[in-house]
Motif scaffolding. Sequence first.
Motif, mmCIF file in Angstrom:
data_model
loop_
_atom_site.group_PDB
_atom_site.id
_atom_site.type_symbol
_atom_site.label_atom_id
_atom_site.label_comp_id
_atom_site.label_asym_id
_atom_site.label_seq_id
_atom_site.Cartn_x
_atom_site.Cartn_y
_atom_site.Cartn_z
ATOM 1 N N MET A 155 0.828 -1.202 0.000
ATOM 2 C CA MET A 155 0.000 0.000 0.000
ATOM 3 C C MET A 155 0.866 1.256 0.000
ATOM 4 O O MET A 155 0.593 2.213 -0.746
ATOM 5 C CB MET A 155 -0.932 0.006 1.203
ATOM 6 N N GLU A 156 1.907 1.270 0.805
ATOM 7 C CA GLU A 156 2.763 2.444 0.880
ATOM 8 C C GLU A 156 3.473 2.690 -0.452
ATOM 9 O O GLU A 156 3.586 3.836 -0.916
ATOM 10 C CB GLU A 156 3.770 2.291 2.009
ATOM 11 N N THR A 157 3.913 1.609 -1.095
ATOM 12 C CA THR A 157 4.544 1.741 -2.411
ATOM 13 C C THR A 157 3.557 2.302 -3.423
ATOM 14 O O THR A 157 3.889 3.197 -4.209
ATOM 15 C CB THR A 157 5.068 0.373 -2.887
ATOM 16 N N ALA A 158 2.322 1.785 -3.387
ATOM 17 C CA ALA A 158 1.288 2.281 -4.303
ATOM 18 C C ALA A 158 1.021 3.760 -4.077
ATOM 19 O O ALA A 158 0.908 4.545 -5.031
ATOM 20 C CB ALA A 158 0.004 1.471 -4.133
ATOM 21 N N HIS A 159 0.931 4.165 -2.818
ATOM 22 C CA HIS A 159 0.669 5.575 -2.506
ATOM 23 C C HIS A 159 1.771 6.466 -3.060
ATOM 24 O O HIS A 159 1.504 7.541 -3.613
ATOM 25 C CB HIS A 159 0.559 5.769 -0.991
ATOM 26 N N HIS A 160 3.010 6.036 -2.944
ATOM 27 C CA HIS A 160 4.126 6.835 -3.455
ATOM 28 C C HIS A 160 4.115 6.919 -4.977
ATOM 29 O O HIS A 160 4.692 7.849 -5.557
ATOM 30 C CB HIS A 160 5.454 6.261 -2.963
ATOM 31 N N LEU A 161 3.441 5.955 -5.619
ATOM 32 C CA LEU A 161 3.310 5.983 -7.078
ATOM 33 C C LEU A 161 2.050 6.723 -7.526
ATOM 34 O O LEU A 161 1.733 6.744 -8.716
ATOM 35 C CB LEU A 161 3.283 4.545 -7.624
ATOM 36 N N GLY A 162 1.340 7.318 -6.581
ATOM 37 C CA GLY A 162 0.142 8.076 -6.916
ATOM 38 C C GLY A 162 -1.119 7.248 -7.013
ATOM 39 O O GLY A 162 -2.124 7.704 -7.565
ATOM 40 N N ILE A 163 -1.089 6.030 -6.485
ATOM 41 C CA ILE A 163 -2.279 5.169 -6.477
ATOM 42 C C ILE A 163 -2.855 5.186 -5.067
ATOM 43 O O ILE A 163 -2.264 4.638 -4.129
ATOM 44 C CB ILE A 163 -1.939 3.719 -6.873
ATOM 45 N N GLU A 164 -4.004 5.817 -4.889
ATOM 46 C CA GLU A 164 -4.644 5.857 -3.580
ATOM 47 C C GLU A 164 -5.381 4.549 -3.315
ATOM 48 O O GLU A 164 -5.536 3.702 -4.208
ATOM 49 C CB GLU A 164 -5.599 7.045 -3.492
ATOM 50 N N SER A 165 -5.860 4.391 -2.085
ATOM 51 C CA SER A 165 -6.521 3.141 -1.726
ATOM 52 C C SER A 165 -7.464 3.354 -0.556
ATOM 53 O O SER A 165 -7.565 4.451 0.006
ATOM 54 C CB SER A 165 -5.479 2.079 -1.356
ATOM 55 N N THR A 166 -8.138 2.282 -0.207
ATOM 56 C CA THR A 166 -8.931 2.240 1.021
ATOM 57 C C THR A 166 -8.268 1.257 1.977
ATOM 58 O O THR A 166 -7.409 0.473 1.588
ATOM 59 C CB THR A 166 -10.380 1.805 0.740
ATOM 60 N N ALA A 167 -8.675 1.302 3.229
ATOM 61 C CA ALA A 167 -8.181 0.354 4.234
ATOM 62 C C ALA A 167 -9.372 -0.318 4.888
ATOM 63 O O ALA A 167 -10.394 0.325 5.149
ATOM 64 C CB ALA A 167 -7.338 1.085 5.285
ATOM 65 N N THR A 168 -9.253 -1.611 5.141
ATOM 66 C CA THR A 168 -10.372 -2.361 5.710
ATOM 67 C C THR A 168 -9.922 -3.127 6.946
ATOM 68 O O THR A 168 -8.745 -3.217 7.265
ATOM 69 C CB THR A 168 -10.950 -3.363 4.687
ATOM 70 N N MET A 169 -10.912 -3.722 7.624
ATOM 71 C CA MET A 169 -10.636 -4.611 8.744
ATOM 72 C C MET A 169 -11.782 -5.589 8.870
ATOM 73 O O MET A 169 -12.949 -5.203 8.841
ATOM 74 C CB MET A 169 -10.499 -3.820 10.046
ATOM 75 N N MET A 170 -11.459 -6.877 8.979
ATOM 76 C CA MET A 170 -12.472 -7.889 9.268
ATOM 77 C C MET A 170 -12.384 -8.242 10.741
ATOM 78 O O MET A 170 -11.345 -8.704 11.208
ATOM 79 C CB MET A 170 -12.252 -9.141 8.412
ATOM 80 N N MET A 171 -13.464 -8.041 11.481
ATOM 81 C CA MET A 171 -13.455 -8.332 12.904
ATOM 82 C C MET A 171 -14.379 -9.506 13.213
ATOM 83 O O MET A 171 -15.370 -9.731 12.515
ATOM 84 C CB MET A 171 -13.864 -7.096 13.712
ATOM 85 N N GLY A 172 -13.992 -10.282 14.221
ATOM 86 C CA GLY A 172 -14.848 -11.365 14.657
ATOM 87 C C GLY A 172 -14.306 -12.757 14.402
ATOM 88 O O GLY A 172 -15.074 -13.723 14.387
ATOM 89 N N THR A 173 -12.993 -12.889 14.212
ATOM 90 C CA THR A 173 -12.422 -14.218 13.979
ATOM 91 C C THR A 173 -11.575 -14.695 15.155
ATOM 92 O O THR A 173 -10.749 -15.599 15.009
ATOM 93 C CB THR A 173 -11.563 -14.234 12.703
ATOM 94 N N GLY A 174 -11.759 -14.100 16.322
ATOM 95 C CA GLY A 174 -11.031 -14.526 17.503
ATOM 96 C C GLY A 174 -9.929 -13.594 17.933
ATOM 97 O O GLY A 174 -9.193 -13.893 18.876
ATOM 98 N N GLU A 175 -9.806 -12.439 17.263
ATOM 99 C CA GLU A 175 -8.793 -11.454 17.663
ATOM 100 C C GLU A 175 -9.200 -10.781 18.971
ATOM 101 O O GLU A 175 -10.373 -10.726 19.319
ATOM 102 C CB GLU A 175 -8.609 -10.403 16.564
ATOM 103 N N THR A 176 -8.230 -10.277 19.700
ATOM 104 C CA THR A 176 -8.517 -9.585 20.950
ATOM 105 C C THR A 176 -8.877 -8.125 20.675
ATOM 106 O O THR A 176 -8.640 -7.598 19.581
ATOM 107 C CB THR A 176 -7.292 -9.618 21.882
#
Length: 396
Positions: A204-225
Amino acid sequence: MSGNRELDDILQRAADGGRISPEEALLLYTDAPLHPLGEAADAVRRRRYPDGIVTYIIDRNINYTNVCVTACKFCAFYRAPKHAEGWSHSLDEILRRCAEAVALGATQVMLQGGHHPDFGVEYYEELFSSVKREFPDLVIHSIGPSEVLHMAKVSGTSIEEALRRIKAAGLDSIAGAGAEMLPARPRTAIAPLKESGERWLEVMETAHHLGIESTATMMMGTGETNAERIEHMRMIRDVQDRTGGFRSFIPWTYQPENNHLKGRTQATSLEYLRLIAVARLFFHNVAHLQSSWLTTGKDVGQVSLHMGVDDLGSIMLEENVISSAGARHRSKLTELVEMIRTAGRIPAQRDTRYNHLRVHWTPADDPTDERVVSHFSSIAMPGGGAGRSLPLVETR
């Protein structure tokens, strides 16, 4: 206010736009009363978006293959190479689906799929350039870091070269796909063959430096604290400090059907709403916060609009991956607009970069096209499947 001075100080500082630490975010997530937490998050939304507008987008998630070598335990979509139920769509079929989406007002397509052992950078160059040639105004907000890493490995190129080539072919921005949980322990538990969270962020950081923006996600509920949920957000915020390339944060909930985790853990609606509110307070450097009515339901989606959310995401004309794992929530465009309006907000259709295309200032401005509906997965429904024509809409 909560009545607890420490919590109140953190809530006030965050509501005023100040930066809070991961430790403070965790304390809010676990201990802050729900209503003061929501009020603080909504204060941030009101300051950022005083016009009261909540946005949505019309798009289609087109999966080009379900063949994948990564075998994530939470995934009900993938099939191993040479599996009898594995498939890959032809380019003509993908373009046909793009045409259907454009006809229904879609401005964006999400082209995503499994890690097919034969699909290198060349495959994606042909895919993206073909879509752009046929539909030059359709935004390709597609793939994720995992696909970038896989295509680069197949083609023997660097990450930067792969990104440069697919950007030149027509990729406009990168989806937050494959984030799931970024911290090492939960990520290894649910996706032991996938790249590390640090590697995901490096792409993602490499893409951002190349001018490609993005979104960020998170999946919750698989046993993480709880602490690991906050750590996931910290990892994203640290990259955002350096690049500013994440447009939005989009948390969603694990769906328990047809996958190896078997629903042993799931996030509750209350956990989700608290996470949404804390995310709005924590991500002072991320402009937009989107809730996932597709996984939580329209009722929770509407409540999230009072917890700092300014975007309800997509009327997704097609979605296969989450639907395969049990997501059954559907919505018409008219219903989604009504959800926003009855929450006391002003609905607006947006593009991929969150520019407003149509603001529905009054009910008289609201869309009336009943054909624009989200629809179940073509492979999760009886009679669906690759190469079969499943109607996008039902006319009554």
